[in-house]
Design an enzyme around this catalytic site. Structure first.
Site, PDB file in Angstrom:
ATOM      1  N   SER A  38      26.820 -26.525  16.707  1.00  0.00           N
ATOM      2  CA  SER A  38      27.913 -26.577  17.678  1.00  0.00           C
ATOM      3  C   SER A  38      27.484 -27.517  18.797  1.00  0.00           C
ATOM      4  O   SER A  38      26.472 -28.204  18.677  1.00  0.00           O
ATOM      5  CB  SER A  38      28.231 -25.180  18.199  1.00  0.00           C
ATOM      6  OG  SER A  38      27.069 -24.600  18.698  1.00  0.00           O
ATOM      7  N   LEU A  39      28.236 -27.558  19.876  1.00  0.00           N
ATOM      8  CA  LEU A  39      27.911 -28.476  20.967  1.00  0.00           C
ATOM      9  C   LEU A  39      27.771 -27.691  22.260  1.00  0.00           C
ATOM     10  O   LEU A  39      28.474 -26.701  22.470  1.00  0.00           O
ATOM     11  CB  LEU A  39      29.035 -29.507  21.145  1.00  0.00           C
ATOM     12  CG  LEU A  39      29.232 -30.515  20.024  1.00  0.00           C
ATOM     13  CD1 LEU A  39      30.548 -31.247  20.207  1.00  0.00           C
ATOM     14  CD2 LEU A  39      28.079 -31.519  19.993  1.00  0.00           C
ATOM     15  N   GLU A  73      34.257 -39.371  21.438  1.00  0.00           N
ATOM     16  CA  GLU A  73      35.297 -38.954  20.497  1.00  0.00           C
ATOM     17  C   GLU A  73      36.224 -37.937  21.140  1.00  0.00           C
ATOM     18  O   GLU A  73      35.829 -37.225  22.053  1.00  0.00           O
ATOM     19  CB  GLU A  73      34.645 -38.300  19.269  1.00  0.00           C
ATOM     20  CG  GLU A  73      33.674 -39.194  18.570  1.00  0.00           C
ATOM     21  CD  GLU A  73      33.156 -38.573  17.282  1.00  0.00           C
ATOM     22  OE1 GLU A  73      33.821 -37.691  16.716  1.00  0.00           O
ATOM     23  OE2 GLU A  73      32.080 -38.984  16.847  1.00  0.00           O
ATOM     24  N   LYS A  75      37.810 -34.468  21.216  1.00  0.00           N
ATOM     25  CA  LYS A  75      37.398 -33.178  20.656  1.00  0.00           C
ATOM     26  C   LYS A  75      38.647 -32.427  20.208  1.00  0.00           C
ATOM     27  O   LYS A  75      39.398 -31.891  21.012  1.00  0.00           O
ATOM     28  CB  LYS A  75      36.614 -32.369  21.682  1.00  0.00           C
ATOM     29  CG  LYS A  75      35.987 -31.138  21.080  1.00  0.00           C
ATOM     30  CD  LYS A  75      34.985 -30.515  22.022  1.00  0.00           C
ATOM     31  CE  LYS A  75      34.235 -29.387  21.364  1.00  0.00           C
ATOM     32  NZ  LYS A  75      35.099 -28.299  20.910  1.00  0.00           N
ATOM     33  N   ARG A  96      33.173 -23.794   8.341  1.00  0.00           N
ATOM     34  CA  ARG A  96      31.870 -23.759   8.998  1.00  0.00           C
ATOM     35  C   ARG A  96      31.197 -22.390   8.832  1.00  0.00           C
ATOM     36  O   ARG A  96      29.986 -22.313   8.664  1.00  0.00           O
ATOM     37  CB  ARG A  96      32.084 -24.068  10.478  1.00  0.00           C
ATOM     38  CG  ARG A  96      30.859 -23.993  11.310  1.00  0.00           C
ATOM     39  CD  ARG A  96      31.167 -24.473  12.721  1.00  0.00           C
ATOM     40  NE  ARG A  96      29.972 -24.521  13.521  1.00  0.00           N
ATOM     41  CZ  ARG A  96      29.446 -23.478  14.140  1.00  0.00           C
ATOM     42  NH1 ARG A  96      30.024 -22.304  14.043  1.00  0.00           N
ATOM     43  NH2 ARG A  96      28.350 -23.605  14.861  1.00  0.00           N
ATOM     44  N   GLU A 132      37.274 -32.312  11.029  1.00  0.00           N
ATOM     45  CA  GLU A 132      38.090 -31.253  11.616  1.00  0.00           C
ATOM     46  C   GLU A 132      39.445 -31.213  10.917  1.00  0.00           C
ATOM     47  O   GLU A 132      40.026 -32.256  10.641  1.00  0.00           O
ATOM     48  CB  GLU A 132      38.269 -31.590  13.102  1.00  0.00           C
ATOM     49  CG  GLU A 132      38.695 -30.458  13.961  1.00  0.00           C
ATOM     50  CD  GLU A 132      37.544 -29.620  14.481  1.00  0.00           C
ATOM     51  OE1 GLU A 132      36.374 -29.864  14.101  1.00  0.00           O
ATOM     52  OE2 GLU A 132      37.812 -28.699  15.262  1.00  0.00           O
ATOM     53  N   LYS A 276      34.437 -30.945  28.409  1.00  0.00           N
ATOM     54  CA  LYS A 276      35.736 -30.274  28.318  1.00  0.00           C
ATOM     55  C   LYS A 276      36.680 -30.710  29.430  1.00  0.00           C
ATOM     56  O   LYS A 276      36.249 -31.088  30.513  1.00  0.00           O
ATOM     57  CB  LYS A 276      35.525 -28.751  28.432  1.00  0.00           C
ATOM     58  CG  LYS A 276      34.718 -28.137  27.295  1.00  0.00           C
ATOM     59  CD  LYS A 276      35.546 -28.109  26.037  1.00  0.00           C
ATOM     60  CE  LYS A 276      34.950 -27.214  24.980  1.00  0.00           C
ATOM     61  NZ  LYS A 276      35.033 -25.786  25.246  1.00  0.00           N
ATOM     62  N   CYS A 370      76.472 -21.160  47.883  1.00  0.00           N
ATOM     63  CA  CYS A 370      75.839 -22.316  47.271  1.00  0.00           C
ATOM     64  C   CYS A 370      74.949 -23.024  48.293  1.00  0.00           C
ATOM     65  O   CYS A 370      75.399 -23.339  49.395  1.00  0.00           O
ATOM     66  CB  CYS A 370      76.903 -23.292  46.771  1.00  0.00           C
ATOM     67  SG  CYS A 370      76.180 -24.862  46.242  1.00  0.00           S
TER      68      CYS A 370
HETATM   69  S1  IVH Z   1      30.843 -33.697  16.587  1.00  0.00           S
HETATM   70  C1  IVH Z   1      26.941 -30.941  16.213  1.00  0.00           C
HETATM   71  N1  IVH Z   1      33.237 -34.564  16.978  1.00  0.00           N
HETATM   72  O1  IVH Z   1      33.670 -29.147  18.115  1.00  0.00           O
HETATM   73  C2  IVH Z   1      28.367 -30.808  16.056  1.00  0.00           C
HETATM   74  N2  IVH Z   1      32.888 -32.213  16.878  1.00  0.00           N
HETATM   75  O2  IVH Z   1      31.740 -27.567  19.709  1.00  0.00           O
HETATM   76  C3  IVH Z   1      28.906 -32.182  15.999  1.00  0.00           C
HETATM   77  N3  IVH Z   1      34.922 -30.911  17.118  1.00  0.00           N
HETATM   78  O3  IVH Z   1      32.248 -27.302  15.539  1.00  0.00           O
HETATM   79  C4  IVH Z   1      30.311 -32.118  16.173  1.00  0.00           C
HETATM   80  N4  IVH Z   1      36.290 -32.612  17.345  1.00  0.00           N
HETATM   81  O4  IVH Z   1      34.472 -28.369  15.032  1.00  0.00           O
HETATM   82  C5  IVH Z   1      32.467 -33.484  16.841  1.00  0.00           C
HETATM   83  N5  IVH Z   1      35.313 -35.478  17.306  1.00  0.00           N
HETATM   84  C6  IVH Z   1      34.537 -34.408  17.158  1.00  0.00           C
HETATM   85  C7  IVH Z   1      35.046 -33.106  17.187  1.00  0.00           C
HETATM   86  C8  IVH Z   1      34.180 -32.025  17.053  1.00  0.00           C
HETATM   87  C9  IVH Z   1      36.195 -31.292  17.286  1.00  0.00           C
HETATM   88  C10 IVH Z   1      34.480 -29.510  17.047  1.00  0.00           C
HETATM   89  C11 IVH Z   1      33.678 -29.215  15.818  1.00  0.00           C
HETATM   90  C12 IVH Z   1      32.460 -28.471  16.272  1.00  0.00           C
HETATM   91  C13 IVH Z   1      32.791 -28.138  17.686  1.00  0.00           C
HETATM   92  C14 IVH Z   1      31.549 -28.180  18.495  1.00  0.00           C
END
Ligand code: IVH
Length: 377
Positions: A38-39, A73, A75, A96, A132, A276, A370
């Protein structure tokens, strides 16, 4: 009929292969190697700048900056998937799950038009990619209207419908829902040299596109922190116009070698962050309720709000529609309320925080005259 008569004519990318098959008893498991990470989130410029500092500290050196230092990118607010291709043909696709093991939802993913069943020339013997799956805002509205007509449950957001559809055992459900998909990562290949030839993450995106995958055209490289912040701002402003929901941007160190060197912290790569957008819901107070007079003479009560920022836009007014809505919400002048932007655009009052009342709130009454010309209502 032709394919039944001459089974040899059935190719892996025939339109018949997108048609939903029989309901499954249960999904098979699909292990991910390496795990789907995840991020870590950033919520402000300071957070992103602190992320960079931590990254450089860990690497023990400054990042070398160039025109393409970062890849930014969108998200996407959908769900992560992994796709496996053998000899250019889609053989498996999964969710996932917990990152290490997901569910094999190949049958459902086959119905998604944006996912190629067969790759264009230049593919390696085996290829694993990630991306995604999501639902457009328009398709979401269409499905919800249909649900309403059938007297069935209304979904809260596109993400839920996408996740629910992909994890349906009966593939006929997903076939009626036009899901979309972007791929954003080449995970591995056989021979390994195919995946290893890419020096930057951006090059992987270009390769994905060449192979026939759908990649997000709004993604872009950035030179430095300033350019990353500009990208975030630009996308945030442009967000409502997108056909699908996003909840931020993903900032990735473009150089693959350095990205690998930086490794993983917890369950997230060190060299990436999710920056975010600020939430599209906020708390504010109703300073007054004014009356709007429509072209046909209809009077509409409007909440005059203490200015508040919701998802990058300042909100000062929200329609309350009519007396029924005012009664339903139970809103009084002076109330603390939660506001959001309906369909991402029109401000609306969602909820009253009654426990914050002081007793000084005033009940609103429709005027007898009115407000424009003083005539009797
Ligand atoms: S890169 C190491 N690119 O965000 C994970 N993730 O919080 C690399 N997500 O589970 C992910 N758009 O489902 C990446 N352009 C994007 C994304 C993206 C949505 C989601 C993804 C991941 C989550 C991470």
């Amino acid at each position: 009929d032709l394919e039944t008569q001459y089974p040899d004519l059935t190719t892996p990318d025939s339109p018949t292969q997108r048609v939903a098959g029989k309901p499954l008893e249960e999904f098979k498991k699909m292990p991910h190697m390496p795990p789907m990470l995840s991020l870590n989130d950033s919520f402000s410029e300071n957070d992103v700048s602190a992320w960079l500092e931590r990254l450089e500290n860990y690497l023990g050196r400054k990042i070398s900056y160039n025109e393409r230092t970062f890849f930014c990118e969108l998200k996407i607010d959908g769900l992560a998937i992994e796709l496996v291709y053998e000899d250019g043909v889609l053989v498996r696709g999964g969710t996932r799950g917990d990152g290490s093991v997901g569910e094999d939802v190949t049958q459902n993913l086959r119905t998604v038009e944006a996912i190629p069943l067969r790759l264009s020339d230049g593919y390696p013997r085996k290829l694993i990619v990630r991306g995604e799956v999501f639902l457009s805002k328009k398709e979401f509205d269409r499905i919800n209207k249909e649900q309403e007509k059938k007297g069935e449950k209304i979904y809260a957001n596109p993400r839920n419908v996408a996740a629910g559809s992909v994890r349906q055992l009966d593939p006929r459900v997903i076939a009626g829902r036009k899901l979309d998909s972007f791929q954003y990562d080449i995970v591995s290949s056989e021979p390994a040299s195919y995946a290893e030839q890419f020096k930057t993450h951006e090059e992987e995106h270009e390769a994905l596109k060449k192979l026939g995958f759908k990649v997000n055209p709004d993604n872009s490289h950035a030179r430095d922190l300033g350019a990353v912040l500009d990208f975030h701002k630009k996308i945030n402003e442009h967000r409502e116009k997108l056909a699908y929901e996003i909840d931020g941007i993903v900032v990735i160190l473009n150089d693959n070698k350095t990205y690998e060197d930086a490794g993983v912290i917890g369950k997230a790569p060190r060299a990436a962050t999710a920056y975010k957008f600020s939430p599209r819901e906020a708390t504010t107070t109703v300073e007054d309720i004014s009356i709007g007079v429509g072209r046909t003479g209809v009077l509409t009560p409007v909440a005059v709000l203490k200015a508040v920022n919701v998802g990058g836009v300042t909100i000062t007014h929200a329609t309350l529609h009519n007396m029924d809505e005012i009664n339903r919400l139970g809103v009084k002048i002076g109330d603390t309320v939660i506001v959001s932007r309906a369909g991402d655009v029109i401000p609306q009052v969602n909820k009253i925080l009654k426990n914050l009342r002081t007793g000084k709130e005033k009940t609103f009454h429709m005027p007898a005259k009115c407000p424009v010309d003083g005539s009797r209502i």
